[in-house]
Scaffold this motif. Structure first.
Motif, PDB file in Angstrom:
ATOM      1  N   GLU A  62       0.849  -1.197   0.000  1.00  0.00           N
ATOM      2  CA  GLU A  62       0.000   0.000   0.000  1.00  0.00           C
ATOM      3  C   GLU A  62       0.885   1.248   0.000  1.00  0.00           C
ATOM      4  N   ARG A  63       0.628   2.151  -0.927  1.00  0.00           N
ATOM      5  CA  ARG A  63       1.484   3.337  -1.074  1.00  0.00           C
ATOM      6  C   ARG A  63       0.859   4.601  -0.521  1.00  0.00           C
ATOM      7  N   LEU A  64      -0.455   4.577  -0.227  1.00  0.00           N
ATOM      8  CA  LEU A  64      -1.120   5.779   0.276  1.00  0.00           C
ATOM      9  C   LEU A  64      -1.504   5.583   1.737  1.00  0.00           C
ATOM     10  N   TYR A  65      -1.322   6.641   2.510  1.00  0.00           N
ATOM     11  CA  TYR A  65      -1.725   6.600   3.918  1.00  0.00           C
ATOM     12  C   TYR A  65      -3.188   7.016   4.023  1.00  0.00           C
ATOM     13  N   TYR A  78      -1.004  11.917   0.436  1.00  0.00           N
ATOM     14  CA  TYR A  78      -0.449  11.325   1.666  1.00  0.00           C
ATOM     15  C   TYR A  78       0.216  10.000   1.296  1.00  0.00           C
ATOM     16  N   LEU A  79       1.534   9.964   1.345  1.00  0.00           N
ATOM     17  CA  LEU A  79       2.248   8.715   1.068  1.00  0.00           C
ATOM     18  C   LEU A  79       2.392   7.925   2.366  1.00  0.00           C
ATOM     19  N   ARG A  80       2.230   6.608   2.263  1.00  0.00           N
ATOM     20  CA  ARG A  80       2.372   5.753   3.460  1.00  0.00           C
ATOM     21  C   ARG A  80       3.821   5.299   3.585  1.00  0.00           C
ATOM     22  N   VAL A 114       4.514  20.856  -2.342  1.00  0.00           N
ATOM     23  CA  VAL A 114       4.375  21.051  -0.896  1.00  0.00           C
ATOM     24  C   VAL A 114       4.820  19.772  -0.197  1.00  0.00           C
ATOM     25  N   VAL A 115       5.614  19.937   0.857  1.00  0.00           N
ATOM     26  CA  VAL A 115       6.005  18.805   1.690  1.00  0.00           C
ATOM     27  C   VAL A 115       5.482  19.081   3.091  1.00  0.00           C
ATOM     28  N   TRP A 116       4.658  18.163   3.598  1.00  0.00           N
ATOM     29  CA  TRP A 116       4.036  18.381   4.909  1.00  0.00           C
ATOM     30  C   TRP A 116       4.026  17.098   5.727  1.00  0.00           C
ATOM     31  N   ASN A 117       4.453  17.249   6.960  1.00  0.00           N
ATOM     32  CA  ASN A 117       4.239  16.225   7.984  1.00  0.00           C
ATOM     33  C   ASN A 117       4.009  16.988   9.282  1.00  0.00           C
ATOM     34  N   PRO A 118       2.965  16.631  10.051  1.00  0.00           N
ATOM     35  CA  PRO A 118       2.643  17.438  11.240  1.00  0.00           C
ATOM     36  C   PRO A 118       3.665  17.286  12.363  1.00  0.00           C
ATOM     37  N   GLY A 119       4.484  16.228  12.327  1.00  0.00           N
ATOM     38  CA  GLY A 119       5.392  15.982  13.451  1.00  0.00           C
ATOM     39  C   GLY A 119       4.598  15.556  14.684  1.00  0.00           C
ATOM     40  N   LEU A 134       3.747  10.851   4.813  1.00  0.00           N
ATOM     41  CA  LEU A 134       4.442  12.047   4.341  1.00  0.00           C
ATOM     42  C   LEU A 134       3.650  12.594   3.167  1.00  0.00           C
ATOM     43  N   CYS A 135       3.238  13.854   3.283  1.00  0.00           N
ATOM     44  CA  CYS A 135       2.534  14.461   2.159  1.00  0.00           C
ATOM     45  C   CYS A 135       3.542  15.088   1.202  1.00  0.00           C
ATOM     46  N   VAL A 136       3.484  14.671  -0.047  1.00  0.00           N
ATOM     47  CA  VAL A 136       4.247  15.294  -1.130  1.00  0.00           C
ATOM     48  C   VAL A 136       3.189  15.726  -2.145  1.00  0.00           C
ATOM     49  N   GLU A 137       2.962  17.029  -2.218  1.00  0.00           N
ATOM     50  CA  GLU A 137       1.790  17.548  -2.911  1.00  0.00           C
ATOM     51  C   GLU A 137       2.185  18.336  -4.165  1.00  0.00           C
TER      52      GLU A 137
END
Ligand SMILES: O=P(O)(O)OC[C@H]1O[C@H](O)[C@H](O)[C@@H](O)[C@@H]1O
Length: 290
Positions: free
Chosen positions: A51-54, A164-166, A238-243, A262-265
Motif C-alpha cells: 500500500e502506497r497511500l496513507y 499522503y504517502l504511506r 508542498v512537503v508536509w508532515n505534522p510531526g 508524508l505528504c508530497v503535494e
C-alpha cells in the motif's frame, strides 16, 4: 450514472473504512480505491501489493448514511479552489468535502467530475467544471486534474493534489530532489528559505511550499528508492508532515501516525491560476514505484 453532482449511492457500491467509492481492480497492474467524497484516491498498490497511500484509521468522511461528513484524512485530497488557509474560504476549498459524479470507469482507470451547484455556490460564486482522471499502469499511478471555466467572467484559484504517502517509519525516509530549491516555510511565517540539504529528513513538523521545483522527487529509505513522484502543470511542491506535537492536535489521526505518512503535494499554492471564460487548466501527479 447520473448527470447532477449530488450523491448517488448506487454509483458507488464499494466501501473502504465506511467510505463509499469505487474499487479499481486491474489484476497484476494494481488496485485502487476512489471515494465518492472529493474523488479522493484513498488506496493504491501496484503488483508488489505494498500500500502506497496513507489513510487514517480514524478519518472522517461521508458514509452511506450521511455520517462523518468531514474531510477525509489521507489518500489524495483535491484542494480546490483554495489551497490551505490562503484565502477566506473553508480550508483547502470545498471540493474535498462534496461528493463527485462518476463519469466513466474501466478496469484500471476512472474519471469523476464536480460542477458548480448549490453546495459550491455557498462558498464560491463561479460556474466551473473540475475533472479528476485516475489511471493505473504497471508500477505507476497517474492522477490528472482539470479545471474548465464555464462562467462568463474570469476566475482565479489555488489548488493541490495533497498526496499522503504511506511509510513504515518517517525517521528512515529521505526526500531527494529539492536541494537548492527556494521554499516558503509555513512553520516560520512563510519566510522564503533555500534548502541546503541534498536529502531532506523529517525529524519533526515540516510544512513547506517549494517554489518552481524541478518537478521530480524521489523518496528513499536507506539508499533504497521507494517511490518517484513527478508532477506537471503545478508550479509548487508542498512537503508536509505534522510531526509529533501537531499530530496530537489532529482529532482524525492517531497521535503516532505522523511516523507513517508524508505528504508530497503537487500544488499551485504560491500563485493563483487565472482562467478566462472557456479556458482550461490541467495539472498531473505521477507516483512510480522505485
Ligand atoms: O488538516 P488539513 O486541513 O487537511 O491540512 C493539512 C495540511 O495541508 C497542507 O499541507 C498545509 O501546508 C498544512 O499547513 C496543513 O496543515
Amino acid at each position: 450514472m447520473h448527470s447532477e453532482s449530488s450523491f448517488h449511492p448506487d454509483d458507488f457500491p464499494d466501501t473502504l473504512q465506511d467510505l463509499p467509492g469505487i474499487r479499481l481492480d486491474a489484476g497484476a497492474v494494481g488496485q485502487a480505491f476512489v471515494a465518492a467524497q472529493g474523488a479522493q484516491v484513498v488506496s493504491w498498490h501496484a503488483a508488489d501489493g505494498i500500500e502506497r497511500l496513507y489513510l487514517s484509521p480514524s478519518t472522517g468522511g461521508l458514509t452511506r448514511d450521511g455520517r462523518k461528513a468531514m474531510p477525509i484524512r489521507g489518500g489524495v485530497p483535491i484542494c480546490f479552489p483554495q489551497f490551505s488557509d490562503r484565502g477566506s474560504m473553508v480550508k483547502h476549498g470545498f471540493a474535498r468535502n462534496l461528493p463527485w459524479r462518476l463519469d466513466q470507469r474501466a478496469q484500471a482507470s476512472l474519471t469523476m467530475t464536480q460542477r458548480d451547484g448549490d453546495a459550491s455556490r455557498q462558498h464560491w460564486p463561479h460556474a466551473f467544471e473540475a475533472q479528476l482522471s485516475v489511471r493505473m499502469e504497471f508500477g505507476a499511478l497517474e492522477i490528472l486534474f482539470t479545471v474548465v471555466n464555464t462562467d462568463s467572467v474570469a476566475f482565479s484559484f489555488t489548488t493541490a493534489l495533497h498526496t499522503y504517502l504511506r511509510v513504515d517509519d518517517i525517521r528512515q525516509i529521505r526526500l531527494l530532489g529539492l536541494e537548492g530549491v527556494a521554499y516558503q516555510d509555513a512553520t516560520d511565517g512563510c519566510k522564503v528559505k533555500t534548502q541546503q540539504e541534498t536529502a531532506l529528513s523529517i525529524p519533526a513538523e515540516v510544512d513547506r511550499v517549494y517554489l518552481n521545483p524541478p518537478g521530480i522527487v524521489r523518496m528513499v529509505e536507506q539508499d533504497r528508492s521507494l517511490l518517484t513522484i513527478s508532477q506537471q502543470g503545478f508550479c509548487d511542491t508542498v512537503v508536509w508532515n505534522p510531526g509529533p506535537d501537531r499530530a496530537r492536535m489532529l482529532a482524525d489521526m492517531p497521535d503516532e501516525d505522523w511516523l507513517h505518512m508524508l505528504c508530497v503535494e503537487a500544488a499551485c499554492a504560491s500563485a493563483a491560476v487565472t482562467l478566462a471564460p472557456g479556458e482550461r487548466w490541467e495539472g498531473s501527479q505521477r507516483l512510480c514505484v522505485g
